[in-house]
Design a protein around this motif. Structure first.
Motif, PDB file in Angstrom:
ATOM      1  N   SER A  40      -9.922   8.993  25.358  1.00  0.00           N
ATOM      2  CA  SER A  40      -9.842   7.543  25.535  1.00  0.00           C
ATOM      3  C   SER A  40     -10.038   7.174  26.998  1.00  0.00           C
ATOM      4  O   SER A  40     -10.643   6.138  27.315  1.00  0.00           O
ATOM      5  N   PHE A  41      -9.532   8.025  27.899  1.00  0.00           N
ATOM      6  CA  PHE A  41      -9.715   7.787  29.328  1.00  0.00           C
ATOM      7  C   PHE A  41     -11.193   7.901  29.705  1.00  0.00           C
ATOM      8  O   PHE A  41     -11.692   7.132  30.537  1.00  0.00           O
ATOM      9  N   TYR A  42     -11.911   8.838  29.100  1.00  0.00           N
ATOM     10  CA  TYR A  42     -13.353   8.944  29.343  1.00  0.00           C
ATOM     11  C   TYR A  42     -14.059   7.648  28.955  1.00  0.00           C
ATOM     12  O   TYR A  42     -14.955   7.168  29.669  1.00  0.00           O
ATOM     13  N   ILE A  43     -13.677   7.086  27.797  1.00  0.00           N
ATOM     14  CA  ILE A  43     -14.275   5.819  27.362  1.00  0.00           C
ATOM     15  C   ILE A  43     -14.015   4.734  28.400  1.00  0.00           C
ATOM     16  O   ILE A  43     -14.921   3.982  28.796  1.00  0.00           O
ATOM     17  N   PHE A  44     -12.781   4.645  28.851  1.00  0.00           N
ATOM     18  CA  PHE A  44     -12.393   3.628  29.825  1.00  0.00           C
ATOM     19  C   PHE A  44     -13.190   3.773  31.115  1.00  0.00           C
ATOM     20  O   PHE A  44     -13.662   2.786  31.688  1.00  0.00           O
ATOM     21  N   MET A  45     -13.362   5.016  31.569  1.00  0.00           N
ATOM     22  CA  MET A  45     -14.117   5.250  32.799  1.00  0.00           C
ATOM     23  C   MET A  45     -15.563   4.791  32.643  1.00  0.00           C
ATOM     24  O   MET A  45     -16.131   4.146  33.534  1.00  0.00           O
ATOM     25  N   GLY A  46     -16.175   5.132  31.512  1.00  0.00           N
ATOM     26  CA  GLY A  46     -17.551   4.708  31.281  1.00  0.00           C
ATOM     27  C   GLY A  46     -17.707   3.202  31.246  1.00  0.00           C
ATOM     28  O   GLY A  46     -18.617   2.633  31.851  1.00  0.00           O
ATOM     29  N   LEU A  47     -16.805   2.529  30.530  1.00  0.00           N
ATOM     30  CA  LEU A  47     -16.864   1.072  30.441  1.00  0.00           C
ATOM     31  C   LEU A  47     -16.624   0.417  31.794  1.00  0.00           C
ATOM     32  O   LEU A  47     -17.293  -0.561  32.151  1.00  0.00           O
TER      33      LEU A  47
ATOM     34  N   LEU B 192      -6.853   0.862  10.090  1.00  0.00           N
ATOM     35  CA  LEU B 192      -6.206   0.895  11.402  1.00  0.00           C
ATOM     36  C   LEU B 192      -7.236   0.740  12.510  1.00  0.00           C
ATOM     37  O   LEU B 192      -6.950   0.131  13.552  1.00  0.00           O
ATOM     38  N   GLY B 193      -8.437   1.286  12.288  1.00  0.00           N
ATOM     39  CA  GLY B 193      -9.495   1.106  13.266  1.00  0.00           C
ATOM     40  C   GLY B 193      -9.893  -0.353  13.409  1.00  0.00           C
ATOM     41  O   GLY B 193     -10.117  -0.853  14.518  1.00  0.00           O
ATOM     42  N   ILE B 194      -9.978  -1.056  12.272  1.00  0.00           N
ATOM     43  CA  ILE B 194     -10.273  -2.492  12.324  1.00  0.00           C
ATOM     44  C   ILE B 194      -9.177  -3.223  13.091  1.00  0.00           C
ATOM     45  O   ILE B 194      -9.445  -4.027  13.991  1.00  0.00           O
ATOM     46  N   GLY B 195      -7.941  -2.946  12.731  1.00  0.00           N
ATOM     47  CA  GLY B 195      -6.819  -3.631  13.362  1.00  0.00           C
ATOM     48  C   GLY B 195      -6.622  -3.282  14.821  1.00  0.00           C
ATOM     49  O   GLY B 195      -6.007  -4.042  15.568  1.00  0.00           O
TER      50      GLY B 195
ATOM     51  N   MET C   7      -2.662 -11.593  28.138  1.00  0.00           N
ATOM     52  CA  MET C   7      -3.831 -10.721  28.068  1.00  0.00           C
ATOM     53  C   MET C   7      -3.496  -9.329  28.582  1.00  0.00           C
ATOM     54  O   MET C   7      -3.912  -8.313  27.992  1.00  0.00           O
ATOM     55  N   ALA C   8      -2.755  -9.251  29.676  1.00  0.00           N
ATOM     56  CA  ALA C   8      -2.376  -7.952  30.232  1.00  0.00           C
ATOM     57  C   ALA C   8      -1.511  -7.169  29.254  1.00  0.00           C
ATOM     58  O   ALA C   8      -1.705  -5.955  29.061  1.00  0.00           O
ATOM     59  N   ILE C   9      -0.560  -7.850  28.617  1.00  0.00           N
ATOM     60  CA  ILE C   9       0.332  -7.166  27.669  1.00  0.00           C
ATOM     61  C   ILE C   9      -0.435  -6.726  26.428  1.00  0.00           C
ATOM     62  O   ILE C   9      -0.268  -5.597  25.947  1.00  0.00           O
ATOM     63  N   VAL C  10      -1.301  -7.607  25.906  1.00  0.00           N
ATOM     64  CA  VAL C  10      -2.102  -7.259  24.728  1.00  0.00           C
ATOM     65  C   VAL C  10      -3.008  -6.072  25.027  1.00  0.00           C
ATOM     66  O   VAL C  10      -3.123  -5.132  24.228  1.00  0.00           O
ATOM     67  N   SER C  11      -3.638  -6.094  26.194  1.00  0.00           N
ATOM     68  CA  SER C  11      -4.546  -5.009  26.562  1.00  0.00           C
ATOM     69  C   SER C  11      -3.794  -3.688  26.693  1.00  0.00           C
ATOM     70  O   SER C  11      -4.250  -2.647  26.191  1.00  0.00           O
ATOM     71  N   GLY C  12      -2.628  -3.721  27.353  1.00  0.00           N
ATOM     72  CA  GLY C  12      -1.853  -2.494  27.514  1.00  0.00           C
ATOM     73  C   GLY C  12      -1.331  -1.943  26.200  1.00  0.00           C
ATOM     74  O   GLY C  12      -1.444  -0.742  25.927  1.00  0.00           O
ATOM     75  N   SER C  13      -0.781  -2.820  25.370  1.00  0.00           N
ATOM     76  CA  SER C  13      -0.232  -2.351  24.099  1.00  0.00           C
ATOM     77  C   SER C  13      -1.341  -1.890  23.162  1.00  0.00           C
ATOM     78  O   SER C  13      -1.175  -0.913  22.422  1.00  0.00           O
ATOM     79  N   ALA C  14      -2.507  -2.571  23.185  1.00  0.00           N
ATOM     80  CA  ALA C  14      -3.634  -2.144  22.364  1.00  0.00           C
ATOM     81  C   ALA C  14      -4.139  -0.775  22.804  1.00  0.00           C
ATOM     82  O   ALA C  14      -4.534   0.052  21.974  1.00  0.00           O
ATOM     83  N   THR C  15      -4.112  -0.521  24.107  1.00  0.00           N
ATOM     84  CA  THR C  15      -4.532   0.786  24.620  1.00  0.00           C
ATOM     85  C   THR C  15      -3.610   1.891  24.131  1.00  0.00           C
ATOM     86  O   THR C  15      -4.069   2.967  23.722  1.00  0.00           O
ATOM     87  N   ILE C  16      -2.312   1.638  24.166  1.00  0.00           N
ATOM     88  CA  ILE C  16      -1.358   2.633  23.679  1.00  0.00           C
ATOM     89  C   ILE C  16      -1.552   2.872  22.186  1.00  0.00           C
ATOM     90  O   ILE C  16      -1.544   4.020  21.707  1.00  0.00           O
ATOM     91  N   PHE C  17      -1.748   1.798  21.435  1.00  0.00           N
ATOM     92  CA  PHE C  17      -1.968   1.939  19.992  1.00  0.00           C
ATOM     93  C   PHE C  17      -3.245   2.732  19.703  1.00  0.00           C
ATOM     94  O   PHE C  17      -3.242   3.680  18.911  1.00  0.00           O
ATOM     95  N   ASN C  18      -4.340   2.342  20.347  1.00  0.00           N
ATOM     96  CA  ASN C  18      -5.627   2.993  20.085  1.00  0.00           C
ATOM     97  C   ASN C  18      -5.595   4.470  20.434  1.00  0.00           C
ATOM     98  O   ASN C  18      -6.024   5.321  19.638  1.00  0.00           O
ATOM     99  N   SER C  19      -5.120   4.787  21.640  1.00  0.00           N
ATOM    100  CA  SER C  19      -5.124   6.186  22.069  1.00  0.00           C
ATOM    101  C   SER C  19      -4.131   7.024  21.265  1.00  0.00           C
ATOM    102  O   SER C  19      -4.379   8.204  21.002  1.00  0.00           O
ATOM    103  N   SER C  20      -3.022   6.430  20.842  1.00  0.00           N
ATOM    104  CA  SER C  20      -2.038   7.176  20.049  1.00  0.00           C
ATOM    105  C   SER C  20      -2.577   7.489  18.655  1.00  0.00           C
ATOM    106  O   SER C  20      -2.455   8.616  18.169  1.00  0.00           O
ATOM    107  N   ILE C  21      -3.192   6.477  18.012  1.00  0.00           N
ATOM    108  CA  ILE C  21      -3.750   6.699  16.682  1.00  0.00           C
ATOM    109  C   ILE C  21      -4.914   7.673  16.737  1.00  0.00           C
ATOM    110  O   ILE C  21      -5.047   8.566  15.891  1.00  0.00           O
ATOM    111  N   TYR C  22      -5.765   7.516  17.746  1.00  0.00           N
ATOM    112  CA  TYR C  22      -6.896   8.438  17.876  1.00  0.00           C
ATOM    113  C   TYR C  22      -6.406   9.859  18.151  1.00  0.00           C
ATOM    114  O   TYR C  22      -6.924  10.829  17.596  1.00  0.00           O
ATOM    115  N   GLY C  23      -5.373   9.990  18.997  1.00  0.00           N
ATOM    116  CA  GLY C  23      -4.795  11.310  19.234  1.00  0.00           C
ATOM    117  C   GLY C  23      -4.190  11.893  17.971  1.00  0.00           C
ATOM    118  O   GLY C  23      -4.288  13.101  17.721  1.00  0.00           O
TER     119      GLY C  23
END
Length: 469
Positions: free
Chosen positions: A448-455, A54-57, A166-182
């Motif tokens: 995940s928000f901390y990561i975003f702020m740093g980047l 899931l991390g790869i994907g 790109m906007a939709i992919v970025s938003g949906s990827a963010t939800i996926f990443n933060s949800s799985i990490y949570g």
């Protein structure tokens, strides 16, 4: 100090514990909590493998979207009709396309992070994960359909479609990443480590694919088609693996429902066995939104480390490191011209980052309360002058090139990737473990928000640093 092996360690829903009689380091006190009954075994390490996949994907589709740089240039350059006169606005779109992509990915990511935090207690995690995967998969199907379409007569329209995608992919990827990490916050730390390492593997695969494409591909449309099809395959695989995860006895044990955070009024005393009452703010009702203030207060130190680590990384990579040229570029060899930057910058960094993240599976030093962790994060500031004094080009204000060998950017890139992977993974592993289990998922979103702020801060300052050089 290394965390005890799995055989000597008991796991609760969100903490790692030493067996009775084992020596306990002071750093580990923040990871202690109420021990639960013995969980079922993770047969064949299936859960670990699923989180790694899931991390790869989680990052591979987004990386492939960005990696297809030559394809976007081809589609926006009216290559199907080269004799046509160029509109100045079309030239502007082509010249600043990467900046537009950055904006199209940054703003939706921020909005979706906020939305995901607000939806933690309202929308089940499985709905958020599957919905985000379906949306991303649909966008890549659209991009596949457009690969063979002649867009020379509607370049601006194609540009608009690409930015929206790109906007939709970025938003949906963010939800996926933060949800799985949570979600991994409710599992033992090794599963969160698998997810984070999988993300680095996704970056490494993307870098390798880019090199193969650079060496072998003769048609940018075919290479883009291969990228997008691979992304679709991985997205479909992620859906299947997540559904499989829901059926594993080991995973179901840690994913069992927990009630919303109960907050006590000043007149009501929390029960004596309530393990985390000091974190809960004095309110009298159960809230649908996770309490943000106690999460921020508890994770402030780790948050600083994450923000600063990713700030330094984004400041250097790729804006500075990708502009470091070989000192022997004039020789004309493929190594010094065509492959130097892809190898020494992208592939080497991603591989070193992967190694750093994987090391945390065996060594977890320093601990969450150690002063050494923020100290090591601050120490990475020394990497900035090291990269600047390599053969960065073009140079206007700072003429001196101190490191007169191609081996130096290779060594510095390894150090940048290893330190980023190891230290950031430690901080990300500790975050959801120092809060109550019912706040673990919300804490994952905050991390995940901390990561975003740093980047975001690092990317903004990198443009300033480039102008100073």
């Amino acid at each position: 100090m290394a965390i005890a092996s799995e055989d000597d360690t008991h796991h609760s829903s969100n903490s790692t514990y030493r067996a009775t009689g084992s020596p306990l380091q002071p750093d580990q006190e923040a990871l202690l909590g109420k021990q639960l009954d013995c969980p079922p075994p993770d047969r064949c390490h299936a859960t670990y493998a699923i989180f790694f996949s899931l991390g790869i994907g989680s990052l591979l589709p987004f990386n492939f979207f960005i990696t297809a740089k030559e394809y976007w240039a081809f589609k926006l350059h009216n290559c199907s009709n080269p004799a046509s006169r160029r509109d100045p606005e079309d030239s502007d779109i082509l010249n600043y396309f990467e900046s537009y992509l950055t904006i199209a990915s940054t703003v939706p990511s921020l909005l979706c992070l906020v939305a995901n935090f607000l939806l933690v207690n309202r929308v089940p995690v499985r709905v958020r994960v599957l919905a985000s995967l379906i949306v991303t998969l649909s966008i890549f199907v659209v991009m596949i359909a457009l690969v063979k379409v002649d867009t020379s007569s509607w370049t601006r329209g194609f540009f608009t479609v690409t930015i929206i995608c790109m906007a939709i992919v970025s938003g949906s990827a963010t939800i996926f990443n933060s949800s799985i990490y949570g979600l991994t916050g409710s599992f033992p730390m090794r599963n969160a480590q698998a997810l984070i390492s999988g993300g680095a593997m996704g970056g490494t695969i993307s870098a390798v694919a880019s090199l193969v494409d650079l060496a072998a591909s003769s048609d940018v449309r075919d290479s883009a088609l291969a990228f997008f099809l691979t992304a679709v395959v991985f997205l479909g695989l992620c859906m299947g693996l997540y559904l499989l995860l829901l059926r594993l006895e080991y995973a179901r044990y840690y994913m069992r429902p927990v009630g919303p955070v109960h907050v006590f009024s000043g007149e009501e005393e929390p029960p004596q066995d309530y393990p985390h009452s000091p974190l809960v703010p004095p309110r009298s009702l159960e809230s649908h939104m996770p309490p943000l203030r106690p999460i921020l207060r508890k994770t402030a130190g780790l948050g600083f480390c994450i923000i600063y680590l990713f700030f330094i990384t984004a400041l250097i990579f790729p804006a500075i490191s990708a502009n470091i040229e070989s000192l022997h570029k004039g020789s004309g060899s493929p190594w010094t011209t065509k492959f130097f930057v892809p190898l020494t910058t992208f592939l080497l960094y991603n591989f070193a980052d992967l190694c750093g993240r994987q090391i945390t599976a065996w060594i977890q030093v320093p601990g969450p309360n150690s002063k050494m962790l923020p100290g090591l994060a601050l120490l990475r500031t020394t990497l900035i002058p090291l990269f600047v004094l390599c053969n960065y080009q073009p140079r206007v204000h700072l003429i001196t090139v101190l490191f007169q060998s191609d081996i130096y950017p290779v060594l510095f890139t390894c150090l940048l990737g290893l330190s980023n992977g190891y230290l950031s993974t430690l901080a990300l592993l500790y975050g959801p473990k120092i809060v109550p289990r019912e706040l673990a998922e919300a804490t994952g979103v905050v991390m995940s928000f901390y990561i975003f702020m740093g980047l975001m801060l690092g990317s903004a300052c990198s443009a300033l640093l480039e102008h100073l050089i």
